[in-house]
Design a protein around this motif. Structure first.
Motif, mmCIF file in Angstrom:
data_model
loop_
_atom_site.group_PDB
_atom_site.id
_atom_site.type_symbol
_atom_site.label_atom_id
_atom_site.label_comp_id
_atom_site.label_asym_id
_atom_site.label_seq_id
_atom_site.Cartn_x
_atom_site.Cartn_y
_atom_site.Cartn_z
ATOM 1 N N LEU A 268 0.860 -1.173 0.000
ATOM 2 C CA LEU A 268 0.000 0.000 0.000
ATOM 3 C C LEU A 268 0.897 1.224 0.000
ATOM 4 O O LEU A 268 1.642 1.446 0.953
ATOM 5 N N GLY A 269 0.812 2.009 -1.078
ATOM 6 C CA GLY A 269 1.755 3.108 -1.209
ATOM 7 C C GLY A 269 3.155 2.554 -1.346
ATOM 8 O O GLY A 269 3.436 1.731 -2.196
ATOM 9 N N ALA A 270 4.062 2.978 -0.485
ATOM 10 C CA ALA A 270 5.440 2.488 -0.541
ATOM 11 C C ALA A 270 5.712 1.427 0.520
ATOM 12 O O ALA A 270 6.835 0.940 0.630
ATOM 13 N N GLU A 271 4.688 1.062 1.299
ATOM 14 C CA GLU A 271 4.902 0.136 2.412
ATOM 15 C C GLU A 271 4.306 -1.229 2.110
ATOM 16 O O GLU A 271 3.153 -1.331 1.679
ATOM 17 N N ARG A 272 5.083 -2.267 2.350
ATOM 18 C CA ARG A 272 4.632 -3.634 2.122
ATOM 19 C C ARG A 272 4.121 -4.231 3.436
ATOM 20 O O ARG A 272 4.772 -4.133 4.467
ATOM 21 N N HIS A 273 2.930 -4.833 3.375
ATOM 22 C CA HIS A 273 2.297 -5.397 4.561
ATOM 23 C C HIS A 273 2.180 -6.911 4.418
ATOM 24 O O HIS A 273 1.886 -7.427 3.331
ATOM 25 N N ARG A 274 2.379 -7.583 5.533
ATOM 26 C CA ARG A 274 2.301 -9.045 5.524
ATOM 27 C C ARG A 274 0.888 -9.515 5.217
ATOM 28 O O ARG A 274 0.689 -10.486 4.491
ATOM 29 N N HIS A 322 -6.511 4.689 9.121
ATOM 30 C CA HIS A 322 -6.256 3.278 9.412
ATOM 31 C C HIS A 322 -5.081 2.747 8.585
ATOM 32 O O HIS A 322 -4.900 1.540 8.456
ATOM 33 N N GLN A 323 -4.298 3.670 7.992
ATOM 34 C CA GLN A 323 -3.122 3.353 7.173
ATOM 35 C C GLN A 323 -3.493 2.561 5.925
ATOM 36 O O GLN A 323 -2.690 1.800 5.385
ATOM 37 N N GLY A 324 -4.730 2.717 5.481
ATOM 38 C CA GLY A 324 -5.189 2.035 4.276
ATOM 39 C C GLY A 324 -5.612 3.039 3.222
ATOM 40 O O GLY A 324 -5.287 4.222 3.291
ATOM 41 N N LEU A 325 -6.362 2.557 2.235
ATOM 42 C CA LEU A 325 -6.860 3.431 1.184
ATOM 43 C C LEU A 325 -8.024 2.763 0.467
ATOM 44 O O LEU A 325 -8.325 1.590 0.686
ATOM 45 N N ILE A 326 -8.690 3.532 -0.400
ATOM 46 C CA ILE A 326 -9.795 3.034 -1.209
ATOM 47 C C ILE A 326 -9.403 3.120 -2.677
ATOM 48 O O ILE A 326 -8.901 4.150 -3.136
ATOM 49 N N PRO A 342 -4.538 -2.534 6.428
ATOM 50 C CA PRO A 342 -3.540 -3.456 6.980
ATOM 51 C C PRO A 342 -4.067 -4.133 8.252
ATOM 52 O O PRO A 342 -4.760 -3.501 9.052
ATOM 53 N N LEU A 343 -3.718 -5.396 8.410
ATOM 54 C CA LEU A 343 -4.153 -6.134 9.594
ATOM 55 C C LEU A 343 -3.150 -6.068 10.720
ATOM 56 O O LEU A 343 -3.368 -6.614 11.795
ATOM 57 N N GLU A 344 -2.003 -5.415 10.477
ATOM 58 C CA GLU A 344 -1.065 -5.147 11.573
ATOM 59 C C GLU A 344 -0.646 -3.683 11.420
ATOM 60 O O GLU A 344 0.066 -3.322 10.508
#
Length: 348
Positions: A268-274, A322-326, A342-344
């Protein structure tokens, strides 16, 4: 030796003969194109993969002219029906051999779109807060002056006008507050996203009993940390927007699909989430006009005459907190809003 090296490459590599039939492909190509080498060897590649720019014609051109050819951001349609954006290069090795290399671009393009969206959203937020500050100050002065004037007026007919002034000032203040939304999460706590969706479904069903809801939930999704009331408001804004579009267009059998899925190793954006929770709201409405797609999440932008243009802007702001997006994909007959959370997460 060269074949063994290419089998370990992460770049998709295919070898075609002079008739554009597939001779060999490495595992990266099998994974990218969703094809099994043992099943498609000997079949013409243009019959397996379609493209907007006629991939067969471009392969034949590289073969006939014996000259390398590169195509950027080609849109391929796979045998599974999925679409894929790639850069590919065709290099003639001999009169009867073509080497084709494919590099997927979807992830990079999506990251670029998300970064641009987040940058625009931050710019809008700064401008909106500055504008709100400039607007709310004189509104307070107008309201105070109207109240003082009302005390000095003995005529009840005249005080009716001052009450109108106060009421309209309060309405403008509430509109500005709604545009800004809350600054942070009020009560982040573990919550079940399906409970949120069921709450939204119940609210919209009461308002629009003619709409059919289809639920496609992933029961394995873990709880996420968030503010339940804000997420209900965000998803409710998106759902109402979809339902109102279907109702105003007079769609027969209006349907809204509520769907959840887990996305693993998702950027999401420049950050990778598990692990990321994806909530999709899919309607069978008329679609979003092309001229609105780029400004869809801007405040005060609406495709409806009665719309305030705040619903989707507020929803996007909640997802950012919530550090997310639509994301949104739309065509006539199907519009999908994807809420990615993100779930974490670590909230401010």
């Amino acid at each position: 030796m060269y074949q063994r090296l290419m089998e370990h490459l992460t770049t998709a590599v295919l070898l075609l003969d002079g008739r554009l039939q597939l001779r060999w492909m490495n595992p990266a190509a099998e994974a990218l194109l969703a094809l099994s080498r043992s099943r498609v060897t000997g079949l013409p590649l243009p019959g397996l993969v379609n493209s907007d720019d006629d991939i067969g014609e471009l392969l034949a051109k590289a073969r006939d002219e014996f000259h390398p050819y590169t195509q950027r951001e080609a849109r391929l349609t796979l045998p599974t029906g999925d679409a894929l954006t790639v850069d590919y290069t065709v290099t003639p090795l001999s009169a009867d051999e073509l080497l084709m290399e494919l590099e997927p671009r979807d992830r990079l393009l999506r990251i670029s779109r998300e970064e641009a969206l987040q940058t625009r959203q931050e710019t809008i937020k700064v401008l909106a807060r500055g504008l709100a500050h400039e607007v709310k100050n004189p509104l307070g002065g107008i309201r105070g002056a109207a109240q003082l004037l009302e005390r000095d007026l003995g005529d009840s007919q005249l005080t009716e006008f001052t009450r109108i002034i106060v009421e309209e000032v309060d309405r403008l203040r509430d509109l500005v507050d709604a545009m800004l939304g809350p600054h942070r999460l009020n009560r982040p706590e573990p919550l079940n996203i399906h409970k949120v969706l069921e709450r939204v479904r119940a609210l919209v069903s009461v308002e629009h009993p003619e709409v059919t809801f289809t639920r496609d939930y992933d029961p394995s999704l873990p709880d996420l940390m968030g503010d339940e009331s804000q997420l209900i408001q965000a998803i409710l804004n998106v759902a109402r927007n979809a339902v109102q579009a279907m109702t105003e267009a007079g769609i027969e059998g209006p349907t809204l699909v509520l769907k959840t899925r887990a996305r693993r190793q998702f950027t999401l954006g420049a950050e990778r989430h598990r692990l990321v929770c994806q909530v999709s709201l899919i309607d069978n409405g008329p679609g979003i006009p092309e001229e609105l797609k780029e400004t869809l999440f801007y405040p005060m932008v609406s495709g409806r005459a009665e719309g305030s243009g705040l619903g989707l802007s507020i929803a996007q702001s909640v997802l950012h907190r919530h550090q997310g997006l639509i994301e949104c994909d739309s065509r006539p007959g199907q519009t999908e809003f994807r809420l990615l959370i993100p779930l974490e997460t670590s909230h401010d």
